[in-house]
Motif scaffolding. Structure first.
Motif, mmCIF file in Angstrom:
data_model
loop_
_atom_site.group_PDB
_atom_site.id
_atom_site.type_symbol
_atom_site.label_atom_id
_atom_site.label_comp_id
_atom_site.label_asym_id
_atom_site.label_seq_id
_atom_site.Cartn_x
_atom_site.Cartn_y
_atom_site.Cartn_z
ATOM 1 N N PHE A 44 41.022 41.106 0.917
ATOM 2 C CA PHE A 44 40.234 40.536 2.012
ATOM 3 C C PHE A 44 39.068 41.453 2.391
ATOM 4 C CE2 PHE A 44 43.571 37.417 2.654
ATOM 5 C CZ PHE A 44 42.842 36.322 3.104
ATOM 6 N N THR A 176 43.005 33.170 6.133
ATOM 7 C CA THR A 176 43.780 34.211 6.811
ATOM 8 C C THR A 176 44.964 33.641 7.580
ATOM 9 O OG1 THR A 176 42.411 34.125 8.828
ATOM 10 C CG2 THR A 176 41.735 35.668 7.096
ATOM 11 N N TYR A 179 48.307 34.451 5.915
ATOM 12 C CA TYR A 179 48.619 35.850 5.659
ATOM 13 C C TYR A 179 48.942 36.542 6.976
ATOM 14 C CZ TYR A 179 46.740 35.300 0.936
ATOM 15 O OH TYR A 179 46.538 34.907 -0.365
ATOM 16 N N ARG A 181 48.469 38.759 10.220
ATOM 17 C CA ARG A 181 47.236 38.829 11.011
ATOM 18 C C ARG A 181 46.432 40.097 10.735
ATOM 19 N NH1 ARG A 181 51.133 36.790 14.375
ATOM 20 N NH2 ARG A 181 50.813 34.610 14.930
ATOM 21 N N VAL A 183 45.232 41.051 8.068
ATOM 22 C CA VAL A 183 44.137 40.840 7.116
ATOM 23 C C VAL A 183 42.836 40.495 7.835
ATOM 24 C CG1 VAL A 183 45.716 40.102 5.290
ATOM 25 C CG2 VAL A 183 44.631 38.378 6.746
ATOM 26 N N ILE A 184 42.911 40.023 9.093
ATOM 27 C CA ILE A 184 41.687 39.726 9.844
ATOM 28 C C ILE A 184 40.907 41.015 10.075
ATOM 29 C CG2 ILE A 184 40.770 38.864 12.035
ATOM 30 C CD1 ILE A 184 43.158 36.988 12.170
ATOM 31 N N TRP A 187 39.293 41.875 6.721
ATOM 32 C CA TRP A 187 38.160 40.982 6.481
ATOM 33 C C TRP A 187 36.957 41.419 7.327
ATOM 34 C CZ3 TRP A 187 35.649 37.010 4.121
ATOM 35 C CH2 TRP A 187 34.680 36.332 4.854
#
Length: 442
Positions: A44, A176, A179, A181, A183-184, A187
């Protein structure tokens, strides 16, 4: 259903749900789960980096795009270090005939259209074709602007970059939802990295003497990296633990929708909601959408409306070089704050909106009165501006992910990403007449 099949078909409704009365499958070994976590985190981050890269480069090249005057046999849009010769000798500003806000509008309006239409039906297009289109448009933008011989053709290339960035942001933010959280944060950090690396690479390569054309062509590996990251690096999302949140996050959760209707509770996916139900979800997001709109309106009014006019004659940097440094320092601030989520969270993003509007008022006053004695003071203000903008972005989407239920999160993330684009579009529309007015002053 295999994850590849989910990617190919797209849409949240196609992801299998685990029934409560069914015994969960044995958990994967801890080592495998840790490996998957880092693959997704890095994946990400790279997607954020590659998705916003062409968009940032086009804004960094905006001054060069509008000044390009090709001569026969000259493969460069503009001398990397042009002498600061005013375009409008009757004005105290060194103005292009067209504001850099024109490039901003070409770089953002297609994104605005995509994001406005996304909540209505973009989910019907599977994820994989969306990512392919995004990658192809990104590559096309670099090629078209690099070989362009007119401002109009260059702006068409900028439009391709906008389509790539807008389609990619809606797609990956929706992704997202499947997946953890965390990964936010990755990203958001990647998108901040795109700003810093995009602006820094364009500045560095042109400062080193490479022509803007060859600089753009050297960046064609970025779209290929985006496709490789999506198709080969991301692993299957954790269906049994989609949140991945700790106890503190769970305790802090405050639903955005105060009273959920029975229809909302029964829905298995945000994309299965009726228009009325989607409007209910959207209204719950307004407390985060409005501040982010204001933040981006103020900062891009500064970036594309005022940067070109904040020109200092008492420095060795040419006008074009000053503009590139402004862009690079802004993006450095954005990268730092978008990567800060693991250090601190900001729930009340209204404060960031207020501070950014004060930034705009201060720099606009300086454009009129020219009271700042040194460009280095402007450098510090622009770095601070980037810190505010990046913090507003990452904390807005983190709060939305934290405060929406699993079945609404995919729709909420896609709907909320209209915020920055709307603010940027409004700033571009207002920056154009401001540019013409200021450049007409004696």
């Amino acid at each position: 259903m295999p994850w590849k099949a989910v990617r190919a078909r797209g849409g949240a409704s196609r992801i299998p749900r685990v029934r409560e009365d069914t015994a969960p499958e044995p958990q994967a070994p801890r080592l495998d789960r840790r490996c998957a976590h880092w693959k997704n985190a890095v994946g990400f981050w790279i997607l954020g980096l590659c998705n916003n890269f062409s968009y940032v480069v086009m804004l960094s090249a905006a001054h060069d795009i509008l000044r390009q005057e090709r001569t026969a046999g000259n493969q460069s849009h503009v001398d990397p270090s042009p002498m600061p010769t005013p375009h409008n000798s009757s004005s105290r500003f060194d103005c292009n005939s067209v504001s850099t806000a024109a490039v901003l509008l070409a770089d953002i309006l297609p994104t605005l259209v995509i994001k406005l239409l996304a909540p209505l039906g973009l989910h019907l297009l599977p994820y994989s074709p969306r990512v392919l289109v995004s990658g192809v448009c990104s590559a096309g933008s670099f090629v078209l602007v690099a070989f362009s011989r007119s401002v109009g053709t260059s702006l068409c290339g900028v439009v391709l970059a906008s389509i790539s960035s807008g389609l990619g942001e809606v797609t990956f933010l929706s992704l997202t939802a499947f997946y953890p959280r965390a990964v936010i944060s990755w990203w958001s950090s990647g998108t901040g990295g795109a700003g810093l690396l995009g602006a820094l690479s364009y500045l560095g390569l042109t400062q080193a003497g490479l022509s803007p054309q060859h600089t753009l062509l050297s960046m064609l590996g970025i779209p290929a990296l985006l496709l490789a990251s999506y198709f080969f690096l991301l692993s299957s999302p954790e269906i049994l633990d989609p949140g991945g949140e700790d106890e503190a996050d769970t305790a802090a959760r405050q639903p955005l929708i105060g009273t959920e209707t029975p229809e909302l509770k029964k829905s298995g996916s945000g994309w299965n909601l009726s228009l009325r139900e989607r409007w209910t979800v959207f209204k719950g997001l307004l407390g985060y959408i409005v501040p982010l709109v204001l933040v981006y309106f103020a900062e891009y009014f500064i970036n594309q409306g005022l940067f070109e006019l904040l020109f200092f004659w008492n420095t060795s940097l040419s006008h074009a070089e000053q503009y590139r440094w402004y862009q690079m320092l802004y993006q450095a601030g954005v990268f730092a704050s978008r990567s800060s989520l693991r250090c601190f969270h900001i729930r009340f993003t209204w404060a960031l909106a207020l501070l950014q509007c004060l930034n705009l008022a201060f720099l606009l006053t300086d454009v009129f009165l020219a009271f700042l004695p040194s460009i280095y003071l402007v450098f510090l203000i622009i770095l601070y501006e980037g810190l505010l903008g990046g913090a507003a972005y990452v904390n807005t989407f983190h709060n939305i992910a934290l405060e929406t239920s699993d079945e609404h999160r995919e729709f909420a993330m896609a709907a909320a990403c209209i915020s920055d684009t709307l603010g940027i579009s409004l700033s571009g529309v207002l920056a154009l007449p401001l540019h013409d007015f200021l450049c007409s002053l004696p």
